[in-house]
Enzyme design. Sequence first.
Site, PDB file in Angstrom:
ATOM      1  N   HIS A  53      -9.569   1.158   4.752  1.00 10.12           N
ATOM      2  CA  HIS A  53      -8.309   1.331   5.492  1.00 10.12           C
ATOM      3  C   HIS A  53      -8.559   2.241   6.699  1.00 10.12           C
ATOM      4  O   HIS A  53      -9.368   3.157   6.626  1.00 10.12           O
ATOM      5  CB  HIS A  53      -7.243   1.931   4.573  1.00 10.12           C
ATOM      6  N   GLU A  85      -6.939   4.612   7.809  1.00  8.29           N
ATOM      7  CA  GLU A  85      -6.724   6.034   7.536  1.00  8.29           C
ATOM      8  C   GLU A  85      -7.950   6.654   6.895  1.00  8.29           C
ATOM      9  O   GLU A  85      -8.138   7.873   6.943  1.00  8.29           O
ATOM     10  CB  GLU A  85      -5.465   6.201   6.661  1.00  8.29           C
ATOM     11  N   GLY A 105       2.394   2.412  10.830  1.00  6.12           N
ATOM     12  CA  GLY A 105       3.335   3.518  10.693  1.00  6.12           C
ATOM     13  C   GLY A 105       4.038   3.904  11.986  1.00  6.12           C
ATOM     14  O   GLY A 105       4.669   4.951  12.071  1.00  6.12           O
ATOM     15  N   SER A 145       3.445  -1.996  10.375  1.00  5.36           N
ATOM     16  CA  SER A 145       4.899  -2.041  10.606  1.00  5.36           C
ATOM     17  C   SER A 145       5.520  -3.391  10.259  1.00  5.36           C
ATOM     18  O   SER A 145       6.410  -3.866  10.965  1.00  5.36           O
ATOM     19  CB  SER A 145       5.218  -1.637  12.053  1.00  5.36           C
ATOM     20  N   ASN A 179       0.860  -1.172   0.000  1.00 10.34           N
ATOM     21  CA  ASN A 179       0.000   0.000   0.000  1.00 10.34           C
ATOM     22  C   ASN A 179       0.903   1.231   0.000  1.00 10.34           C
ATOM     23  O   ASN A 179       1.493   1.570   1.018  1.00 10.34           O
ATOM     24  CB  ASN A 179      -0.894  -0.029   1.252  1.00 10.34           C
ATOM     25  N   GLU A 222      -5.372  -4.860  10.539  1.00  8.76           N
ATOM     26  CA  GLU A 222      -4.378  -3.816  10.772  1.00  8.76           C
ATOM     27  C   GLU A 222      -4.705  -3.102  12.076  1.00  8.76           C
ATOM     28  O   GLU A 222      -5.528  -2.182  12.091  1.00  8.76           O
ATOM     29  CB  GLU A 222      -4.385  -2.806   9.613  1.00  8.76           C
ATOM     30  N   LYS A 259       0.099   4.216  -0.248  1.00 14.81           N
ATOM     31  CA  LYS A 259      -0.562   5.382   0.358  1.00 14.81           C
ATOM     32  C   LYS A 259      -0.371   6.611  -0.551  1.00 14.81           C
ATOM     33  O   LYS A 259      -0.352   6.473  -1.771  1.00 14.81           O
ATOM     34  CB  LYS A 259      -0.036   5.603   1.774  1.00 14.81           C
TER      35      LYS A 259
HETATM   36  P1  13P Z   1       2.987   0.472   7.737  1.00 17.00           P
HETATM   37  O1  13P Z   1       3.510  -0.810   7.148  1.00 17.00           O
HETATM   38  O2  13P Z   1       3.712   1.696   7.230  1.00 17.00           O
HETATM   39  O3  13P Z   1       2.875   0.411   9.221  1.00 17.00           O
HETATM   40  O4  13P Z   1       1.494   0.661   7.177  1.00 17.00           O
HETATM   41  C1  13P Z   1       0.608  -0.399   7.277  1.00 17.00           C
HETATM   42  C2  13P Z   1      -0.589  -0.094   6.477  1.00 17.00           C
HETATM   43  O5  13P Z   1      -1.361   0.775   6.811  1.00 17.00           O
HETATM   44  C3  13P Z   1      -0.798  -0.855   5.244  1.00 17.00           C
HETATM   45  O6  13P Z   1      -2.065  -0.633   4.738  1.00 17.00           O
END
Ligand code: 13P
Length: 252
Positions: free
Chosen positions: A95, A97, A173, A213, A9, A167, A11
Amino acid sequence: MRRPLFAGNWKMYTNTREAGELAAGVRKQLGELDAVDVVLCPPFVYLADVVDVVRGSRIGVGAQNTHWEAQGAFTGEIAPAMLKDIGCTYVIIGHSERRHGLGETDQLVHKKTAAALAAGLTPIVCVGELLEEREQGKTNSVLERQVHGFLKGLPSESLGRIVIAYEPVWAIGTGKTATPAQAQEAHIFIRKEAAKATTPAVAAGMRILYGGSVKPDNAKELKSQPDVDGALVGGASLKADSFAAIARAAIK
Ligand code: 13P
């Protein structure tokens, strides 16, 4: 037997040049790999470029979001059929976010999943608890609500295609990964709830990815858990070397 799946992803990162180079780098390292499924999810504007770069390889391309209507007066939105039209086969839905940053509800996640399935896409539907929810012992009730919220009422013939990504929001992150035991416990719970919302056979075949992560040095241990079927990778998917190392760590 569930086929492992590793999705990157990206982002809201990369530009035209970086997206092309990253996709080419991943293709070089993973393009012929058939032990796992690999999917790249760049920002909307680079999807077609990435589709071009990976064409003819085993790598799939997915969007990070979709609208739920087939077409219409929805300024700024993208329909699932449009994603399919340009060569996407996957789409990330719900997601954290978007759930927590943009107010996306369980009902919206359900509608988007139904629309993605109807368009022939494979949805990767995200679920996961906030840190305070975990600390208050609410992890299971949050996962239960989210899993039933999107699965309930979907057409039975397309259920087998659904991928779920667990997640935990506190692990995204932050560099703070769920322990393999925490991931396994949540994945078992999600599979159990998915079985109630669908059938035990459908849930047994459903791929559940871990996200939060994931790095080359923790991927192997996470993937070794019996109910962890791969990973949804954020930061570490922005470098071809680390993303490839994560996907390869899972083989064996
Ligand atoms: P990270 O791997 O940067 O923690 O992000 C995970 C994520 O949100 C994947 O969709």
